[in-house]
Structures are given as C-alpha cells and as structure tokens.
Design a protein around this motif. Structure first.
Motif, PDB file in Angstrom:
ATOM      1  N   VAL A 286       0.931  -1.397  -0.113  1.00 17.61           N
ATOM      2  CA  VAL A 286      -0.048  -0.153  -0.020  1.00 17.61           C
ATOM      3  C   VAL A 286       0.864   1.300  -0.075  1.00 17.61           C
ATOM      4  O   VAL A 286       0.629   2.195  -0.880  1.00 17.61           O
ATOM      5  N   ILE A 287       1.876   1.256   0.767  1.00 21.50           N
ATOM      6  CA  ILE A 287       2.886   2.486   0.690  1.00 21.50           C
ATOM      7  C   ILE A 287       3.430   2.337  -0.414  1.00 21.50           C
ATOM      8  O   ILE A 287       3.466   3.728  -1.036  1.00 21.50           O
ATOM      9  N   LEU A 288       3.772   1.735  -1.282  1.00 18.83           N
ATOM     10  CA  LEU A 288       4.513   1.594  -2.765  1.00 18.83           C
ATOM     11  C   LEU A 288       3.476   2.263  -3.566  1.00 18.83           C
ATOM     12  O   LEU A 288       3.777   2.840  -4.281  1.00 18.83           O
ATOM     13  N   MET A 289       2.263   1.681  -3.442  1.00 22.85           N
ATOM     14  CA  MET A 289       1.079   2.212  -4.335  1.00 22.85           C
ATOM     15  C   MET A 289       0.799   3.592  -4.051  1.00 22.85           C
ATOM     16  O   MET A 289       0.682   4.313  -5.144  1.00 22.85           O
ATOM     17  N   ILE A 290       0.805   4.146  -2.901  1.00 24.47           N
ATOM     18  CA  ILE A 290       0.597   5.708  -2.641  1.00 24.47           C
ATOM     19  C   ILE A 290       1.923   6.307  -3.246  1.00 24.47           C
ATOM     20  O   ILE A 290       1.616   7.521  -3.827  1.00 24.47           O
ATOM     21  N   VAL A 291       3.197   6.028  -2.996  1.00 20.88           N
ATOM     22  CA  VAL A 291       4.319   6.439  -3.574  1.00 20.88           C
ATOM     23  C   VAL A 291       4.039   6.641  -5.224  1.00 20.88           C
ATOM     24  O   VAL A 291       4.443   7.589  -5.827  1.00 20.88           O
ATOM     25  N   VAL A 292       3.646   5.548  -5.712  1.00 25.20           N
ATOM     26  CA  VAL A 292       3.450   5.552  -7.429  1.00 25.20           C
ATOM     27  C   VAL A 292       2.460   6.417  -7.808  1.00 25.20           C
ATOM     28  O   VAL A 292       2.541   7.398  -8.706  1.00 25.20           O
ATOM     29  N   PHE A 293       1.410   6.544  -6.960  1.00 28.56           N
ATOM     30  CA  PHE A 293       0.328   7.516  -7.363  1.00 28.56           C
ATOM     31  C   PHE A 293       0.691   9.000  -7.238  1.00 28.56           C
ATOM     32  O   PHE A 293       0.359   9.709  -8.103  1.00 28.56           O
ATOM     33  N   VAL A 294       1.526   9.348  -6.236  1.00 30.25           N
ATOM     34  CA  VAL A 294       1.861  10.516  -5.946  1.00 30.25           C
ATOM     35  C   VAL A 294       2.907  10.876  -7.201  1.00 30.25           C
ATOM     36  O   VAL A 294       2.858  12.185  -7.764  1.00 30.25           O
ATOM     37  N   LEU A 295       3.741   9.907  -7.594  1.00 28.97           N
ATOM     38  CA  LEU A 295       4.759  10.225  -8.679  1.00 28.97           C
ATOM     39  C   LEU A 295       4.043  10.400  -9.806  1.00 28.97           C
ATOM     40  O   LEU A 295       4.423  11.207 -10.468  1.00 28.97           O
ATOM     41  N   THR A 296       3.048   9.646 -10.135  1.00 29.89           N
ATOM     42  CA  THR A 296       2.198   9.943 -11.264  1.00 29.89           C
ATOM     43  C   THR A 296       1.492  11.347 -11.336  1.00 29.89           C
ATOM     44  O   THR A 296       1.794  11.910 -12.564  1.00 29.89           O
ATOM     45  N   ILE A 297       1.055  11.712 -10.345  1.00 23.27           N
ATOM     46  CA  ILE A 297       0.463  13.021 -10.361  1.00 23.27           C
ATOM     47  C   ILE A 297       1.422  13.930 -10.552  1.00 23.27           C
ATOM     48  O   ILE A 297       1.248  14.914 -11.399  1.00 23.27           O
ATOM     49  N   PHE A 298       2.721  13.989  -9.996  1.00 25.85           N
ATOM     50  CA  PHE A 298       3.719  14.842 -10.084  1.00 25.85           C
ATOM     51  C   PHE A 298       3.968  15.085 -11.597  1.00 25.85           C
ATOM     52  O   PHE A 298       4.163  16.118 -12.047  1.00 25.85           O
ATOM     53  N   ILE A 303       5.504  17.876 -15.087  1.00 29.09           N
ATOM     54  CA  ILE A 303       6.501  17.532 -16.130  1.00 29.09           C
ATOM     55  C   ILE A 303       5.846  17.577 -17.452  1.00 29.09           C
ATOM     56  O   ILE A 303       6.380  18.151 -18.479  1.00 29.09           O
ATOM     57  N   GLU A 304       4.714  17.446 -17.677  1.00 25.93           N
ATOM     58  CA  GLU A 304       4.003  17.232 -18.891  1.00 25.93           C
ATOM     59  C   GLU A 304       3.607  18.628 -19.457  1.00 25.93           C
ATOM     60  O   GLU A 304       3.471  18.915 -20.619  1.00 25.93           O
ATOM     61  N   ARG A 305       3.678  19.776 -18.464  1.00 22.87           N
ATOM     62  CA  ARG A 305       3.351  21.041 -18.864  1.00 22.87           C
ATOM     63  C   ARG A 305       4.686  21.674 -20.041  1.00 22.87           C
ATOM     64  O   ARG A 305       4.336  22.349 -20.580  1.00 22.87           O
ATOM     65  N   ARG A 306       5.794  20.665 -19.712  1.00 23.26           N
ATOM     66  CA  ARG A 306       6.731  21.174 -20.654  1.00 23.26           C
ATOM     67  C   ARG A 306       6.860  20.578 -22.122  1.00 23.26           C
ATOM     68  O   ARG A 306       7.703  20.378 -22.750  1.00 23.26           O
ATOM     69  N   VAL A 307       5.938  19.562 -22.004  1.00 24.64           N
ATOM     70  CA  VAL A 307       5.559  18.821 -23.212  1.00 24.64           C
ATOM     71  C   VAL A 307       4.868  19.378 -24.273  1.00 24.64           C
ATOM     72  O   VAL A 307       3.664  19.741 -24.091  1.00 24.64           O
TER      73      VAL A 307
END
Length: 310
Positions: A286-298, A303-307
């Motif tokens: 669950v901790i790993l899932m939360i980390v991946v979720f936050v990383l994806t939002i970031f 980052i996508e704003r520069r694309v």
C-alpha cells in the motif's frame, strides 16, 4: 445509416470531414468496455482493496484467523532501519535505470537513424534483446558476472577490480543496474527511433542549414520534437524500474537476499511469501502504491506542462 446496430449519421465537424459516430443505445459503449473493465477490476481493484484491508490486520499465514492491529504494520515498516535502507536503494536504482536506459536508448536510436547501409541488420541486433524475459535476462546477467567464467568479471579484473557479485553489496547493485538497463534499452530504442523517423525531412534540412553542429541540432530541434515520446518513456521506464525488474532481481539475489541489495517490490515478496508476514507485506504494498500514485500526479501536473504535442 445503420450498420450492425450502430447509427452513423451524416454529421460533420466544422472545418473537417470526420463523421461523428452515435450509438443506437446509450448502454452500448459500456458494453464494449465491459470486458476490459472486468479485467481491471479482477486483477487490480480487487487485489488493491484486499491489500488495504489486510494491512490493518496481523494475519495467520495458514488462514486460521487475524487480529486487528490498526496502523501498526505501517509504523513498523516506516520505522524499520532495514526498510529505510531498501527505500533509499530503490530510489537510486530507479533513477539510474530510468535515465541510463533512456539515455543509451536515445543515443543508439539517433545513431541508427543515421545509418544508411545495413540499417535493417543494425536495428534488428539492437531490438532482439527486448524479446528476452526478465528472469532470463537475470540468468544471463549472472553468467556475465559469474566469478569463474563471467567475461565482465574478467574485464573488471583487468582494471584491478575484484568484482564479487552475490557477495559484495555494491558489486551486486552495479550488476543489477547493468542487467536491468541492458534489458530495457531495446524498448526505448524502438519508440525513439519511430519518433525520429516521423520528423519531416524538410524540418531536418532546415535545421541542418541553420545549425551545423549536430549536438546543438539535437538539443534545439530533435529533442523538443521527441518530447511526447520521451515523456511517455519516462513513465514507462520508472514503472519498469520499480516493478518489472523483479524477475532480474529474483534471479540475481535468490537465496542471498539478506546480504545483497533489493528493491521495495522484492521486499514485499520476501516478507509476504517467505516470511509469511501477510499484514506487513500488504502495508508495504500500500505504501508503494501511494508513492507511485503521488509520483504519477507529479509527472502529469509538472513535467507534462513542458511537453508540446503540436
């Protein structure tokens, strides 16, 4: 006009000729996506809910009972010195594998795009590694780094480096990173090469006239045009580094995980299936899932704003 129960009216968008598709029933689109949604529910949502529920319990490994312990599994994991060390290694491993595989894949794609003679053979030799499964790649890596017959160990010994993969922590970490990068390079190569070949010849010729330096043309013309592909590969490579390297790690540190570096995903497996700590491993997942979720939002928010896709 009707075709197979689907109504296709002759409506056109302003400024274009594409027809707008309308369904005869409002429930028909949901019927089309139902199989995919069923697969997502069975293999993602349901296991995720089960993991969240199990993370609050201390469960008997044989299924005879469970005891509610609240957030104890989370506090034990986050407060563990071993877990923190594995988390730090996972960050370093993910960053190195992601950017090395992306960088080398992009370099090879740029070189392959410039090859005129024998280009098909050259591209095939670079792509075929992608067909190798991660456990097989890990097994091949162990052969490359074998203490007796490994060519890479002999090469390191030529420079005075006594490399001991499986015994030395740092040596094993370097070997894991090399094998993981080697496995992922062809995937990046395929997508980047396709992106390079989609750049119009007129744009390349104009860039060659304006700038004679190939390196400067790459940074000012080629890389911005490859930004959508690079952003997609960034997400894919981070996911690969976090999860898909499990097969490589399992083969390279099997039965010796206590003395070698492992990632958070492999620790979930070790605690759950070898240590029979189902509640603790669920909390870690669950901790790993939360980390991946936050990383994806970031990634998508910043980052996508520069694309630029146009």
């Amino acid at each position: 006009m009707r075709a197979g129960g689907v109504l296709l009216p002759a409506r056109r968008y302003e400024g274009g000729s594409m027809k707008r598709v309308q369904f005869s029933s409002p429930y028909l689109p949901y019927l089309f996506i139902a199989p995919q949604m069923a697969i997502i529910f069975v293999f993602f949502y349901w296991p995720s809910v089960q993991a969240i529920q199990s993370s609050f319990y201390l469960e008997d490994p044989f299924g005879f009972g469970s005891t509610f312990v609240g957030l104890s599994n989370y506090s034990d994991a986050l407060g563990s010195v071993q877990y923190q060390a594995i988390a730090r290694f996972t960050v370093v491993f993910t960053v190195l594998v992601t950017f090395l595989s992306l960088g080398i894949g992009m370099l090879l794609a740029v070189k392959a795009d410039a090859v005129l003679k024998g280009s098909s053979t050259y591209k095939t030799l670079l792509i075929w590694v992608y067909a190798i499964a991660p456990p097989v790649a890990g097994l091949m890596g162990m052969m490359f780094f074998d203490q007796h017959i490994g060519p890479l160990v002999k090469l390191a010994g030529f420079f005075g480096w006594d490399m001991k993969v499986g015994l030395n922590y740092n040596d094993t970490a370097i070997a894991m990173i090399i094998v993981s990068v080697w496995k992922q390079i062809p995937y990046n190569f395929i997508f980047i090469l396709s992106g390079l070949q989609s750049i119009p010849v007129s744009v390349r010729e104009a860039a060659a006239i304006d700038c004679r330096s190939g390196v400067r043309r790459f940074w000012t013309m080629t890389l911005p045009l490859l930004a959508p592909t690079a952003f997609f590969l960034l997400i894919i490579n981070m996911t690969y580094s976090l999860f898909d390297t499990f097969g490589v790690i399992d083969v390279m540190v099997k039965d010796k995980a206590a003395n070698n570096p492992i990632t958070l995903v492999y620790k979930v497996y070790m605690d759950g299936f070898r240590g029979n700590d189902l509640g603790g491993s669920s909390a870690q997942s669950v901790i790993l899932m939360i980390v991946v979720f936050v990383l994806t939002i970031f990634q998508f928010r910043f980052i996508e704003r520069r694309v630029h896709y146009n």
